[in-house]
Design a protein around this motif. Sequence first.
Motif, PDB file in Angstrom:
ATOM      1  N   PRO A  48     -26.027  55.151   1.942  1.00 44.08           N
ATOM      2  CA  PRO A  48     -25.552  54.475   0.729  1.00 44.08           C
ATOM      3  C   PRO A  48     -24.241  53.730   0.971  1.00 44.08           C
ATOM      4  O   PRO A  48     -23.515  54.022   1.916  1.00 44.08           O
ATOM      5  N   GLY A  49     -23.974  52.765   0.105  1.00 47.22           N
ATOM      6  CA  GLY A  49     -22.735  52.003   0.198  1.00 47.22           C
ATOM      7  C   GLY A  49     -22.945  50.646   0.828  1.00 47.22           C
ATOM      8  O   GLY A  49     -24.069  50.229   1.114  1.00 47.22           O
ATOM      9  N   LEU A  50     -21.830  49.960   1.024  1.00 49.47           N
ATOM     10  CA  LEU A  50     -21.858  48.606   1.570  1.00 49.47           C
ATOM     11  C   LEU A  50     -21.256  48.562   2.962  1.00 49.47           C
ATOM     12  O   LEU A  50     -20.285  49.256   3.249  1.00 49.47           O
ATOM     13  N   ALA A  51     -21.819  47.718   3.804  1.00 42.50           N
ATOM     14  CA  ALA A  51     -21.243  47.448   5.116  1.00 42.50           C
ATOM     15  C   ALA A  51     -20.211  46.341   5.001  1.00 42.50           C
ATOM     16  O   ALA A  51     -19.241  46.303   5.756  1.00 42.50           O
ATOM     17  N   ALA A  52     -20.404  45.406   4.039  1.00 40.02           N
ATOM     18  CA  ALA A  52     -19.483  44.276   3.863  1.00 40.02           C
ATOM     19  C   ALA A  52     -19.657  43.694   2.471  1.00 40.02           C
ATOM     20  O   ALA A  52     -20.703  43.870   1.830  1.00 40.02           O
ATOM     21  N   CYS A  53     -18.621  42.988   2.025  1.00 36.91           N
ATOM     22  CA  CYS A  53     -18.700  42.273   0.747  1.00 36.91           C
ATOM     23  C   CYS A  53     -17.687  41.136   0.735  1.00 36.91           C
ATOM     24  O   CYS A  53     -16.767  41.090   1.558  1.00 36.91           O
ATOM     25  N   ALA A  54     -17.877  40.215  -0.194  1.00 36.55           N
ATOM     26  CA  ALA A  54     -16.950  39.102  -0.428  1.00 36.55           C
ATOM     27  C   ALA A  54     -17.219  38.564  -1.822  1.00 36.55           C
ATOM     28  O   ALA A  54     -18.341  38.657  -2.330  1.00 36.55           O
ATOM     29  N   ALA A  55     -16.192  37.982  -2.436  1.00 37.41           N
ATOM     30  CA  ALA A  55     -16.332  37.406  -3.770  1.00 37.41           C
ATOM     31  C   ALA A  55     -16.037  35.911  -3.718  1.00 37.41           C
ATOM     32  O   ALA A  55     -15.180  35.459  -2.961  1.00 37.41           O
ATOM     33  N   LEU A  56     -16.759  35.157  -4.523  1.00 34.32           N
ATOM     34  CA  LEU A  56     -16.561  33.709  -4.655  1.00 34.32           C
ATOM     35  C   LEU A  56     -16.441  33.377  -6.134  1.00 34.32           C
ATOM     36  O   LEU A  56     -17.301  33.758  -6.929  1.00 34.32           O
ATOM     37  N   VAL A  57     -15.368  32.682  -6.485  1.00 36.65           N
ATOM     38  CA  VAL A  57     -15.202  32.179  -7.843  1.00 36.65           C
ATOM     39  C   VAL A  57     -15.078  30.664  -7.742  1.00 36.65           C
ATOM     40  O   VAL A  57     -14.236  30.152  -6.999  1.00 36.65           O
ATOM     41  N   SER A  58     -15.933  29.958  -8.459  1.00 40.25           N
ATOM     42  CA  SER A  58     -15.936  28.486  -8.436  1.00 40.25           C
ATOM     43  C   SER A  58     -15.594  27.954  -9.807  1.00 40.25           C
ATOM     44  O   SER A  58     -15.985  28.529 -10.827  1.00 40.25           O
ATOM     45  N   PHE A  59     -14.879  26.843  -9.813  1.00 40.71           N
ATOM     46  CA  PHE A  59     -14.572  26.147 -11.059  1.00 40.71           C
ATOM     47  C   PHE A  59     -14.543  24.666 -10.754  1.00 40.71           C
ATOM     48  O   PHE A  59     -13.672  24.201 -10.013  1.00 40.71           O
ATOM     49  N   GLU A  60     -15.512  23.953 -11.271  1.00 35.27           N
ATOM     50  CA  GLU A  60     -15.619  22.518 -11.053  1.00 35.27           C
ATOM     51  C   GLU A  60     -15.510  22.190  -9.570  1.00 35.27           C
ATOM     52  O   GLU A  60     -16.358  22.601  -8.791  1.00 35.27           O
ATOM     53  N   ALA A  61     -14.476  21.496  -9.138  1.00 36.66           N
ATOM     54  CA  ALA A  61     -14.383  21.017  -7.755  1.00 36.66           C
ATOM     55  C   ALA A  61     -13.669  21.974  -6.809  1.00 36.66           C
ATOM     56  O   ALA A  61     -13.437  21.644  -5.658  1.00 36.66           O
ATOM     57  N   VAL A  62     -13.313  23.180  -7.287  1.00 34.65           N
ATOM     58  CA  VAL A  62     -12.588  24.125  -6.436  1.00 34.65           C
ATOM     59  C   VAL A  62     -13.299  25.476  -6.415  1.00 34.65           C
ATOM     60  O   VAL A  62     -14.059  25.810  -7.324  1.00 34.65           O
ATOM     61  N   ALA A  63     -13.026  26.242  -5.366  1.00 33.64           N
ATOM     62  CA  ALA A  63     -13.575  27.589  -5.252  1.00 33.64           C
ATOM     63  C   ALA A  63     -12.578  28.459  -4.508  1.00 33.64           C
ATOM     64  O   ALA A  63     -11.753  27.964  -3.744  1.00 33.64           O
ATOM     65  N   SER A  64     -12.688  29.751  -4.726  1.00 32.51           N
ATOM     66  CA  SER A  64     -11.813  30.711  -4.069  1.00 32.51           C
ATOM     67  C   SER A  64     -12.648  31.876  -3.559  1.00 32.51           C
ATOM     68  O   SER A  64     -13.452  32.446  -4.299  1.00 32.51           O
ATOM     69  N   ILE A  65     -12.447  32.213  -2.291  1.00 34.55           N
ATOM     70  CA  ILE A  65     -13.100  33.368  -1.688  1.00 34.55           C
ATOM     71  C   ILE A  65     -12.051  34.464  -1.569  1.00 34.55           C
ATOM     72  O   ILE A  65     -10.931  34.214  -1.138  1.00 34.55           O
ATOM     73  N   SER A  66     -12.433  35.666  -1.951  1.00 29.34           N
ATOM     74  CA  SER A  66     -11.507  36.794  -1.845  1.00 29.34           C
ATOM     75  C   SER A  66     -12.297  38.069  -1.609  1.00 29.34           C
ATOM     76  O   SER A  66     -13.525  38.061  -1.599  1.00 29.34           O
ATOM     77  N   MET A  67     -11.573  39.161  -1.423  1.00 29.22           N
ATOM     78  CA  MET A  67     -12.156  40.491  -1.288  1.00 29.22           C
ATOM     79  C   MET A  67     -13.156  40.572  -0.129  1.00 29.22           C
ATOM     80  O   MET A  67     -14.161  41.269  -0.203  1.00 29.22           O
ATOM     81  N   VAL A  68     -12.871  39.850   0.954  1.00 30.16           N
ATOM     82  CA  VAL A  68     -13.722  39.929   2.147  1.00 30.16           C
ATOM     83  C   VAL A  68     -13.415  41.258   2.839  1.00 30.16           C
ATOM     84  O   VAL A  68     -12.307  41.464   3.322  1.00 30.16           O
ATOM     85  N   LEU A  69     -14.379  42.144   2.849  1.00 33.05           N
ATOM     86  CA  LEU A  69     -14.203  43.484   3.403  1.00 33.05           C
ATOM     87  C   LEU A  69     -15.389  43.846   4.284  1.00 33.05           C
ATOM     88  O   LEU A  69     -16.532  43.539   3.951  1.00 33.05           O
TER      89      LEU A  69
END
Length: 180
Positions: A48-69
């Motif tokens: 059980p559990g995750l080996a890896a993860c990442a988050a992407l938040v997009s807004f119009e012409a920009v995006a942000s990647i965070s929480m890369v684990l």
Amino acid sequence: MEIRTLGSADLPACADLAESRSWPREPPKWALLHDVGQVFGVDAPDGPGLAACAALVSFEAVASISMVLVASRFERRGLGRAITAQALAAAGDRVTWLHASTYGRPLYESMGFVPDGGCQGHVGTFIDDGGPGASPGSLCPTSTRWTGSLRAWTGARCSPSWGRRSWSTAASRSGWTSGT
């Protein structure tokens, strides 16, 4: 290992992975990232559990990647690169910033990220007063568009700060930018 889009039922596993890497669990942050963006993950093949993860938040012409684990037992197997590439692909042509620790610096540089400025992290309770900054992105002008491709990495887990380019950018204490 297959990368999938995580659902709200997977958020405790995200918090568990963060805690296993000596990061705060931050369930409200994971819930927010899931609500306003996409959270990607790789299931741990050994249980059980995750080996890896990442988050992407997009807004119009920009995006942000965070929480890369990446779970420590799966380090050095290409999962960090794969999940970051998945988030970049999902960002499409958007100007994209990556918020991360300096631990991944060689990886991010190899993917075309370069330093970009500084960032301020803010901790506290958000109170929605209905003002112009109450909605995410509401202070970001929409009339200016970036037409090139830009990638940026920021070397700390922190909140985006707006305003370095003519309309928006995120940066960190030892941030990164790229023209890839």
